[in-house]
Design a protein around this motif. Structure first.
Motif, PDB file in Angstrom:
ATOM      1  N   ARG A   9       0.804  -1.246   0.039  1.00  0.00           N
ATOM      2  CA  ARG A   9      -0.020  -0.187   0.062  1.00  0.00           C
ATOM      3  C   ARG A   9       0.767   1.265  -0.148  1.00  0.00           C
ATOM      4  N   TRP A  10       0.715   2.018  -0.935  1.00  0.00           N
ATOM      5  CA  TRP A  10       1.191   3.661  -0.650  1.00  0.00           C
ATOM      6  C   TRP A  10       0.506   3.923   0.561  1.00  0.00           C
ATOM      7  N   PRO A  11       1.392   4.585   1.505  1.00  0.00           N
ATOM      8  CA  PRO A  11       0.803   5.000   2.620  1.00  0.00           C
ATOM      9  C   PRO A  11      -0.223   6.024   2.816  1.00  0.00           C
ATOM     10  N   LEU A  12      -0.471   6.639   1.716  1.00  0.00           N
ATOM     11  CA  LEU A  12      -1.539   7.975   1.749  1.00  0.00           C
ATOM     12  C   LEU A  12      -2.780   7.939   0.832  1.00  0.00           C
ATOM     13  N   ARG A  13      -2.792   6.882   0.193  1.00  0.00           N
ATOM     14  CA  ARG A  13      -4.048   6.925  -0.731  1.00  0.00           C
ATOM     15  C   ARG A  13      -3.995   5.176  -1.121  1.00  0.00           C
ATOM     16  N   ARG A  14      -5.433   4.800  -1.182  1.00  0.00           N
ATOM     17  CA  ARG A  14      -5.412   3.538  -2.074  1.00  0.00           C
ATOM     18  C   ARG A  14      -5.345   3.537  -3.588  1.00  0.00           C
ATOM     19  N   LEU A  15      -4.579   2.914  -4.136  1.00  0.00           N
ATOM     20  CA  LEU A  15      -4.417   2.850  -5.636  1.00  0.00           C
ATOM     21  C   LEU A  15      -5.389   1.750  -6.327  1.00  0.00           C
ATOM     22  N   PRO A  16      -5.729   2.077  -7.361  1.00  0.00           N
ATOM     23  CA  PRO A  16      -6.609   1.037  -8.121  1.00  0.00           C
ATOM     24  C   PRO A  16      -6.042  -0.092  -8.307  1.00  0.00           C
ATOM     25  N   CYS A  17      -4.959  -0.467  -8.382  1.00  0.00           N
ATOM     26  CA  CYS A  17      -4.144  -1.641  -8.614  1.00  0.00           C
ATOM     27  C   CYS A  17      -3.239  -2.161  -7.481  1.00  0.00           C
ATOM     28  N   ASP A  18      -3.459  -1.651  -6.097  1.00  0.00           N
ATOM     29  CA  ASP A  18      -2.657  -1.891  -5.056  1.00  0.00           C
ATOM     30  C   ASP A  18      -2.772  -3.130  -4.355  1.00  0.00           C
ATOM     31  N   GLU A  19      -3.849  -4.211  -5.102  1.00  0.00           N
ATOM     32  CA  GLU A  19      -3.951  -5.648  -4.619  1.00  0.00           C
ATOM     33  C   GLU A  19      -3.420  -6.702  -5.512  1.00  0.00           C
ATOM     34  N   LEU A  20      -2.608  -7.499  -5.112  1.00  0.00           N
ATOM     35  CA  LEU A  20      -1.644  -8.495  -6.165  1.00  0.00           C
ATOM     36  C   LEU A  20      -2.552  -8.866  -7.212  1.00  0.00           C
ATOM     37  N   PRO A  21      -3.730  -9.409  -7.147  1.00  0.00           N
ATOM     38  CA  PRO A  21      -4.455  -9.970  -8.395  1.00  0.00           C
ATOM     39  C   PRO A  21      -4.854  -8.774  -9.408  1.00  0.00           C
ATOM     40  N   LYS A  22      -5.134  -7.757  -8.941  1.00  0.00           N
ATOM     41  CA  LYS A  22      -5.281  -6.558  -9.893  1.00  0.00           C
ATOM     42  C   LYS A  22      -3.890  -6.357 -10.593  1.00  0.00           C
ATOM     43  N   LEU A  23      -3.028  -6.127  -9.938  1.00  0.00           N
ATOM     44  CA  LEU A  23      -1.720  -5.443 -10.304  1.00  0.00           C
ATOM     45  C   LEU A  23      -1.265  -6.602 -11.364  1.00  0.00           C
ATOM     46  N   VAL A  24      -1.307  -7.832 -10.962  1.00  0.00           N
ATOM     47  CA  VAL A  24      -0.980  -8.712 -11.830  1.00  0.00           C
ATOM     48  C   VAL A  24      -1.709  -9.050 -13.099  1.00  0.00           C
ATOM     49  N   GLU A  25      -2.971  -8.708 -13.169  1.00  0.00           N
ATOM     50  CA  GLU A  25      -3.918  -8.608 -14.140  1.00  0.00           C
ATOM     51  C   GLU A  25      -3.433  -7.294 -15.001  1.00  0.00           C
ATOM     52  N   ARG A  26      -3.237  -6.351 -14.496  1.00  0.00           N
ATOM     53  CA  ARG A  26      -3.016  -5.262 -15.095  1.00  0.00           C
ATOM     54  C   ARG A  26      -1.387  -5.279 -16.007  1.00  0.00           C
ATOM     55  N   LEU A  27      -0.685  -5.772 -15.109  1.00  0.00           N
ATOM     56  CA  LEU A  27       0.715  -6.367 -15.867  1.00  0.00           C
ATOM     57  C   LEU A  27       0.666  -6.956 -17.154  1.00  0.00           C
ATOM     58  N   GLN A  28      -0.056  -8.082 -16.833  1.00  0.00           N
ATOM     59  CA  GLN A  28      -0.216  -9.052 -17.883  1.00  0.00           C
ATOM     60  C   GLN A  28      -1.203  -8.511 -19.022  1.00  0.00           C
ATOM     61  N   ALA A  29      -1.913  -7.679 -18.870  1.00  0.00           N
ATOM     62  CA  ALA A  29      -2.758  -6.945 -19.945  1.00  0.00           C
ATOM     63  C   ALA A  29      -1.895  -6.013 -20.637  1.00  0.00           C
ATOM     64  N   CYS A  30      -0.933  -5.290 -20.292  1.00  0.00           N
ATOM     65  CA  CYS A  30       0.026  -4.484 -20.835  1.00  0.00           C
ATOM     66  C   CYS A  30       1.172  -5.402 -21.529  1.00  0.00           C
ATOM     67  N   GLY A  31       1.444  -6.399 -21.266  1.00  0.00           N
ATOM     68  CA  GLY A  31       2.235  -7.209 -21.836  1.00  0.00           C
ATOM     69  C   GLY A  31       3.598  -7.513 -21.165  1.00  0.00           C
ATOM     70  N   VAL A  32       3.475  -7.047 -19.902  1.00  0.00           N
ATOM     71  CA  VAL A  32       4.650  -6.912 -19.018  1.00  0.00           C
ATOM     72  C   VAL A  32       5.007  -8.565 -18.712  1.00  0.00           C
ATOM     73  N   THR A  33       6.114  -9.213 -18.689  1.00  0.00           N
ATOM     74  CA  THR A  33       6.321 -10.392 -18.781  1.00  0.00           C
ATOM     75  C   THR A  33       7.318 -10.597 -17.526  1.00  0.00           C
ATOM     76  N   ARG A  34       8.164  -9.524 -17.330  1.00  0.00           N
ATOM     77  CA  ARG A  34       8.933  -9.482 -15.881  1.00  0.00           C
ATOM     78  C   ARG A  34       8.627  -8.155 -15.070  1.00  0.00           C
ATOM     79  N   ALA A  35       8.612  -7.928 -13.794  1.00  0.00           N
ATOM     80  CA  ALA A  35       8.530  -6.914 -13.047  1.00  0.00           C
ATOM     81  C   ALA A  35       9.467  -6.931 -11.864  1.00  0.00           C
TER      82      ALA A  35
END
Lengths: 300, 259
Positions: free
Chosen positions: B11-37
């Motif tokens: 978590r960013w200390p001062l705000r919830r972010l739309p993709c700050d949960e692991l499944p959503k972040l992974v989904e977004r990374l994959q949707a944008c073609g990221v293969t390693r992070a």
């Protein structure tokens, strides 16, 4: 090429709306296609399904003719599937320009938009501290010229009563006022407006359409500041592509009160478009923000 | 294929972010073609128990299949026994690198522990990442105002550690031009594009620094991932340039360290 009149530009906007571009079904204008990685074509980053009008941009050089600058900017806009851009202020930037300087800079913008084959729309830059000269320049560039809106920057905070005559004339001309807004914990310029200032001016002038540029900079407070003033729209450009800005704006203002701009050429088209295309909001909201709301605003 | 070198979990200390949960972040990374992070933890900014931070980071990265998330641990050289943290990152968690946050950890680059940390990390073959900025100083919370890292000393520090491979995060637009050039000339400092701005910014950047220095970084989920992806489209780049930025340069850093 012949002089582009405001009427022709607004007619073009209305026709675009009537032709269904608000729904994104109109063919894109001829664009130089980008050599882009596969990722840029994934649904998450597909710009080509949208009609995009950019509400906020600037010329960038005192040495390059405005027409050349515009051509360069439009080549980059083509790569991002941006159909039209709004441009204002010439060069160099001056915080508190005298009327002659304002007129000189507006002439630069006039030259730029007249070279753009109708793709660039101009907002007239005014320094409201010089109220009568501002009204004269407004008439020259909007009533009698091709410009379609007003840009106010940092010469004086916009809650000042000297802005009221300009706001009244803007309403008569159906010209939206785009006011720079930023609240900085590091300290504002003396004449730099905050979103609260636009809200105060807008409340006194309910017939005028206002755009709070940069959504107040500190957008979490800026969006709240304009929430209760329905004739103010948030424009999201100029800050970092921080996740959540558009989601909050849509939640608090409604999608019809949010518009996309980039603040080119200082900012990238990409970082600012991402705020919209990457937002967790309905597709129809994205279409309104990317073009529909600005088209509607200018077609009044 | 994209290697994103600038990703955070938790978590960013001062705000919830739309993709700050692991499944959503992974989904977004994959949707944008990221293969390693290359992934660190926001917890590493303010938590004092960075041992716990790194343990959770490693565990969360292991939850995601196909090695999508590669953990970069936090090391704070102002904390007692920080060398043990470096050892754990390398030997226990098998991390490919570490991520440093000098401004949030309250030290400047003349801190004696910093130079030693660079030496020790390089000796272990770890990639060192240093975040120059996390948030625009103009809009920070009044109770959490954190200035950008002062990088004045960095060219000399890099020169003094010949095996160091240093990736600067959120540095573009902030580093002055002469320092950018000086760091690029070392051939061992890399810059990612998360904070790069300006129309066709990447095309402009590669006229100022060697292409080999430029990496893809999104600073997701604080920044919207699509920002970095769309920058690849905004500039007119050849397929070879795109490959270099999106994965070849990052892959080469790891290869050099293994040699």
């Amino acid at each position: 090429m012949g002089k582009i009149t405001r009427r022709a530009l607004l007619s073009g906007a209305a026709q675009a709306a009537a032709a269904g571009t608000l729904l994104g079904h109109a063919p894109a204008r001829a664009t130089a296609r980008a050599v882009a990685p596969a990722a840029a074509g994934t649904p998450a980053c597909d710009l080509d399904r949208y009609v995009i009008w950019d509400a906020h941009g600037h010329l960038y050089s005192a040495d390059t003719p405005p027409a050349e600058q515009m051509a360069s900017l439009l080549r980059a806009a083509d790569r991002m599937h941006i159909e039209r851009v709004v441009v204002f202020m010439g060069y160099p930037w001056v915080y508190d320009p005298e009327p002659d300087e304002v007129r000189r800079q507006n002439d630069q913008v006039l030259e730029a938009i007249e070279s753009s084959d109708g793709r660039a729309l101009g907002f007239v830059y005014l320094n409201p501290k010089h109220t009568q000269e501002s009204l004269d320049e407004l008439d020259r560039c909007v009533r009698d010229g091709p410009m379609v809106g007003i840009k106010l920057w940092v010469s004086i905070r916009c809650h000042d009563p000297c802005l009221d005559p300009i706001a009244v004339r803007a309403a008569e001309l159906n010209a939206p006022i785009l006011q720079h807004t930023w609240s900085k914990i590091t300290g504002n310029l003396p004449g730099e407006s905050m979103a609260e200032d636009v809200a105060a001016l807008a409340a006194r002038n309910p017939a005028t359409t206002f755009i709070a540029a940069h959504a107040g900079g500190d957008w979490e407070t800026g969006i709240r500041a304009i929430r209760g003033t329905p004739n103010v729209t948030a424009e999201i450009c100029g800050g970092d592509p921080t996740a959540g800005i558009v989601e909050m704006a849509v939640r608090e203002l409604g999608a019809q009160r949010v518009i996309y701009g980039s603040d080119f050429r200082g900012r990238s088209f990409a970082s600012q478009l991402a705020k919209v295309v990457g937002a967790d909001i309905p597709e129809e909201s994205k279409r309104l923000i990317l073009a529909g709301n600005l088209q509607r605003m200018l077609a009044r | 294929m994209i290697i994103d070198v600038n990703v955070y979990l938790s978590r960013w200390p001062l705000r919830r972010l739309p993709c700050d949960e692991l499944p959503k972040l992974v989904e977004r990374l994959q949707a944008c073609g990221v293969t390693r992070a290359w992934t660190a933890s926001f917890d590493g900014l303010l938590h004092k128990d960075v041992g716990g931070v790194n343990e959770r980071l490693a565990a969360e990265c292991r939850q995601v299949p196909a090695g999508l998330l590669q953990p970069f641990g936090t090391v704070n050289p102002t904390l007692p026994d920080w060398r043990e943290e470096l050892r754990r990152c390398h030997e226990v968690h098998r991390m490919p690198g570490i991520r440093l946050q000098p401004n949030y950890h309250g030290y400047t680059l003349d801190h004696p522990g910093f130079a030693e940390l660079l030496q020790l990390a390089a000796a272990r073959g770890l990639i060192v990442q240093l975040a120059v900025r996390m948030e625009d100083p103009r809009m920070q919370h009044p109770l959490l105002r954190v200035p950008d890292v002062d990088t004045t000393l960095l060219p000399d520090l890099v020169t003094a550690v010949p095996d160091l491979q240093l990736v600067l995060l959120n540095a573009l637009q902030i580093l002055p031009g002469d320092r950018l050039s000086a760091l690029a000339r070392t051939g061992r400092v890399y810059f990612e594009i998360a904070t790069l701005e300006g129309v066709a910014g990447i095309a402009s950047l590669v006229t100022r620094v060697p292409l080999e220095c430029v990496l893809f970084g999104s600073y997701s989920p604080f920044f919207i991932l699509e920002s970095a992806v769309l920058k690849l489209r905004e500039s007119e780049l050849s397929p070879a340039q795109l490959d270099a930025i999106t994965f070849e340069n990052a892959r080469r850093i790891g290869t050099q360290l293994r040699q």
